[in-house]
Write a protein that holds these residues in place. Structure first.
Motif, PDB file in Angstrom:
ATOM      1  N   ARG A 102       0.858  -1.105  -0.052  1.00 22.42           N
ATOM      2  CA  ARG A 102      -0.089  -0.009  -0.012  1.00 22.42           C
ATOM      3  C   ARG A 102       0.849   1.387   0.026  1.00 22.42           C
ATOM      4  O   ARG A 102       1.936   1.347   0.599  1.00 22.42           O
ATOM      5  CB  ARG A 102      -0.922   0.044   1.234  1.00 22.42           C
ATOM      6  CG  ARG A 102      -1.998  -1.243   1.378  1.00 22.42           C
ATOM      7  CD  ARG A 102      -3.015  -1.064   0.237  1.00 22.42           C
ATOM      8  NE  ARG A 102      -3.776   0.102   0.775  1.00 22.42           N
ATOM      9  CZ  ARG A 102      -4.791   0.276   1.449  1.00 22.42           C
ATOM     10  NH1 ARG A 102      -5.197  -0.965   1.985  1.00 22.42           N
ATOM     11  NH2 ARG A 102      -5.378   1.334   1.609  1.00 22.42           N
ATOM     12  N   TYR A 103       0.317   2.460  -0.758  1.00 25.43           N
ATOM     13  CA  TYR A 103       1.163   3.468  -0.709  1.00 25.43           C
ATOM     14  C   TYR A 103       0.058   4.659  -0.449  1.00 25.43           C
ATOM     15  O   TYR A 103      -1.138   4.620  -0.716  1.00 25.43           O
ATOM     16  CB  TYR A 103       1.872   3.822  -2.124  1.00 25.43           C
ATOM     17  CG  TYR A 103       2.890   2.895  -2.370  1.00 25.43           C
ATOM     18  CD1 TYR A 103       4.272   3.384  -2.193  1.00 25.43           C
ATOM     19  CD2 TYR A 103       2.788   1.425  -2.594  1.00 25.43           C
ATOM     20  CE1 TYR A 103       5.372   2.340  -2.384  1.00 25.43           C
ATOM     21  CE2 TYR A 103       3.858   0.770  -2.941  1.00 25.43           C
ATOM     22  CZ  TYR A 103       5.234   1.180  -2.937  1.00 25.43           C
ATOM     23  OH  TYR A 103       6.352   0.385  -2.878  1.00 25.43           O
ATOM     24  N   GLN A 110      -4.738   5.975   5.758  1.00 25.40           N
ATOM     25  CA  GLN A 110      -6.338   5.776   5.948  1.00 25.40           C
ATOM     26  C   GLN A 110      -6.485   4.335   5.642  1.00 25.40           C
ATOM     27  O   GLN A 110      -6.857   3.751   4.645  1.00 25.40           O
ATOM     28  CB  GLN A 110      -7.155   6.672   5.136  1.00 25.40           C
ATOM     29  CG  GLN A 110      -7.033   7.919   5.521  1.00 25.40           C
ATOM     30  CD  GLN A 110      -7.152   8.467   6.946  1.00 25.40           C
ATOM     31  OE1 GLN A 110      -8.137   7.877   7.498  1.00 25.40           O
ATOM     32  NE2 GLN A 110      -6.374   9.454   7.584  1.00 25.40           N
ATOM     33  N   ILE A 111      -6.429   3.328   7.041  1.00 24.03           N
ATOM     34  CA  ILE A 111      -6.390   1.972   6.443  1.00 24.03           C
ATOM     35  C   ILE A 111      -7.463   1.340   7.829  1.00 24.03           C
ATOM     36  O   ILE A 111      -7.512   1.786   8.645  1.00 24.03           O
ATOM     37  CB  ILE A 111      -5.043   1.191   6.651  1.00 24.03           C
ATOM     38  CG1 ILE A 111      -4.211   1.787   5.508  1.00 24.03           C
ATOM     39  CG2 ILE A 111      -5.412  -0.472   6.229  1.00 24.03           C
ATOM     40  CD1 ILE A 111      -2.816   1.039   5.739  1.00 24.03           C
ATOM     41  N   ASN A 133       6.685   5.209   5.358  1.00 23.20           N
ATOM     42  CA  ASN A 133       8.069   5.387   5.354  1.00 23.20           C
ATOM     43  C   ASN A 133       8.265   6.536   4.302  1.00 23.20           C
ATOM     44  O   ASN A 133       8.034   6.210   2.987  1.00 23.20           O
ATOM     45  CB  ASN A 133       8.578   4.132   5.009  1.00 23.20           C
ATOM     46  CG  ASN A 133       9.886   4.032   5.018  1.00 23.20           C
ATOM     47  OD1 ASN A 133      10.598   4.953   4.935  1.00 23.20           O
ATOM     48  ND2 ASN A 133      10.499   2.743   4.921  1.00 23.20           N
ATOM     49  N   GLU A 134       8.449   7.521   4.456  1.00 19.85           N
ATOM     50  CA  GLU A 134       8.672   8.842   3.497  1.00 19.85           C
ATOM     51  C   GLU A 134       9.999   8.411   2.806  1.00 19.85           C
ATOM     52  O   GLU A 134      10.227   9.057   1.714  1.00 19.85           O
ATOM     53  CB  GLU A 134       8.850   9.900   4.215  1.00 19.85           C
ATOM     54  CG  GLU A 134       7.672  10.119   4.902  1.00 19.85           C
ATOM     55  CD  GLU A 134       7.581  11.524   5.705  1.00 19.85           C
ATOM     56  OE1 GLU A 134       8.676  12.265   5.874  1.00 19.85           O
ATOM     57  OE2 GLU A 134       6.366  12.110   6.245  1.00 19.85           O
ATOM     58  N   LEU A 142       4.296   8.957  -4.165  1.00 19.35           N
ATOM     59  CA  LEU A 142       3.704   8.035  -3.174  1.00 19.35           C
ATOM     60  C   LEU A 142       4.535   7.443  -2.139  1.00 19.35           C
ATOM     61  O   LEU A 142       5.552   7.016  -2.450  1.00 19.35           O
ATOM     62  CB  LEU A 142       2.857   7.088  -3.793  1.00 19.35           C
ATOM     63  CG  LEU A 142       1.767   7.563  -4.742  1.00 19.35           C
ATOM     64  CD1 LEU A 142       0.925   6.368  -5.174  1.00 19.35           C
ATOM     65  CD2 LEU A 142       0.579   8.435  -3.710  1.00 19.35           C
ATOM     66  N   HIS A 143       4.171   7.429  -0.854  1.00 15.16           N
ATOM     67  CA  HIS A 143       5.186   6.743   0.354  1.00 15.16           C
ATOM     68  C   HIS A 143       4.681   5.549   0.763  1.00 15.16           C
ATOM     69  O   HIS A 143       3.419   5.374   0.786  1.00 15.16           O
ATOM     70  CB  HIS A 143       5.251   7.742   1.512  1.00 15.16           C
ATOM     71  CG  HIS A 143       5.725   9.110   1.128  1.00 15.16           C
ATOM     72  ND1 HIS A 143       7.257   9.266   0.608  1.00 15.16           N
ATOM     73  CD2 HIS A 143       5.068  10.268   1.176  1.00 15.16           C
ATOM     74  CE1 HIS A 143       7.327  10.636   0.405  1.00 15.16           C
ATOM     75  NE2 HIS A 143       6.035  11.120   0.913  1.00 15.16           N
ATOM     76  N   ARG A 144       5.342   4.632   1.012  1.00 14.45           N
ATOM     77  CA  ARG A 144       4.901   3.288   1.387  1.00 14.45           C
ATOM     78  C   ARG A 144       4.573   3.117   2.600  1.00 14.45           C
ATOM     79  O   ARG A 144       5.226   3.720   3.388  1.00 14.45           O
ATOM     80  CB  ARG A 144       6.029   1.963   1.121  1.00 14.45           C
ATOM     81  CG  ARG A 144       5.652   0.821   1.226  1.00 14.45           C
ATOM     82  CD  ARG A 144       6.846  -0.127   1.091  1.00 14.45           C
ATOM     83  NE  ARG A 144       8.042  -0.195   1.765  1.00 14.45           N
ATOM     84  CZ  ARG A 144       9.009  -0.366   1.432  1.00 14.45           C
ATOM     85  NH1 ARG A 144       9.511  -0.956   0.486  1.00 14.45           N
ATOM     86  NH2 ARG A 144      10.285  -0.175   2.249  1.00 14.45           N
TER      87      ARG A 144
END
Length: 255
Positions: A102-103, A110-111, A133-134, A142-144
């Motif tokens: 997810r990213y 928002q999960i 994780n930026e 997008l960040h992971r």
């Protein structure tokens, strides 16, 4: 005044009418006793915080097959550890985070929460969280999103996952609350038992569980059927005797 003068024919007939009505209504009031029906027994186990095992059952945890302490705390029971989930969470404690597929663009992912909010590993309680994780980016900036565990206070977690026995909107029925307060209770209807501890006014926690089930007894059910049939037959007999004591006459004008 003699008893014979008190029991006049009119009063006697009135009593017989009431008796006949009660006997004829036997199939309506007799099942209220649930004679010979299936029964379910529910009991409680105390939930405490142990320095070694964390949130656990009081006494010998293997005494009865109660189940996990709470469905919101994974790996909360040595007897009911989910092998894959517990192995993964133990790995997560050692590796700090585990990457996902997810990213997100924001700092807070928002999960939707998973099946459980907390996990207990080696007596320590953790809250399941998601971190961004930026340093791991994909196309479009997008960040992971990664999985993580945050240490949590066992007393706070136990209070959060527990239901209030006296709360109007806690989802705890009065019968389940009675089991938590008093102990073993046997009922005819199967109860919906919360899969998490119940907190009492005195600050103690108990996990309610089903501790036995007895199927219907054929002999008692047959007796109940015969008892209802006897009541109806007896009621019809009383009605027939009453009918003989009444005389109907017609008085009309002569022509």
């Amino acid at each position: 005044m003699s008893s014979r003068s008190l029991l006049t024919p009119l009063r006697r007939d009135a009593l017989l009418v009431l008796l006949a009505i009660g006997l004829l209504a036997t199939p309506l009031w007799a099942p209220l006793d649930d004679f010979g029906d299936e029964t379910h027994t529910y009991d409680r186990r105390g939930v405490v915080i142990d320095d070694r095992y964390g949130i656990t059952y009081a006494g010998d945890a293997a005494r009865e097959p109660v189940g996990p302490v709470s469905n919101e705390i994974a790996c909360s029971s040595a007897l009911y550890r989910q092998p894959r989930a517990c192995a993964f969470e133990e790995l997560l404690v050692g590796n700090e985070t585990v990457p996902t597929e997810r990213y997100t663009t924001g700092a807070t992912p928002q999960i939707t929460p998973g099946q459980y909010r907390y996990v207990q590993i080696n007596g320590s309680v953790y809250a399941t969280t998601y971190v961004v994780n930026e340093s791991a980016t994909a196309h479009g900036g997008l960040h992971r999103v990664e999985l993580a565990l945050d240490p949590a206070s066992a007393p706070d977690v136990l209070e959060r996952v527990s239901l209030d026995a006296t709360g109007e909107h806690s989802g705890v029925s009065e019968t389940v609350a009675e089991v938590a307060r008093e102990g073993s209770v046997t009922v005819h209807d199967e109860l919906e038992v919360p899969q998490t501890p119940i907190q009492l006014d005195n600050g103690r926690y108990y996990r309610v569980y089903q501790n036995g089930q007895r199927p219907p007894q054929a002999s008692k059910q047959l007796f109940a059927i015969l008892f209802e049939a006897f009541g109806v037959v007896a009621g019809l007999f009383v009605v027939s005797r009453l009918a003989r004591s009444f005389e109907v006459s017609y008085v009309g004008a002569e022509r």
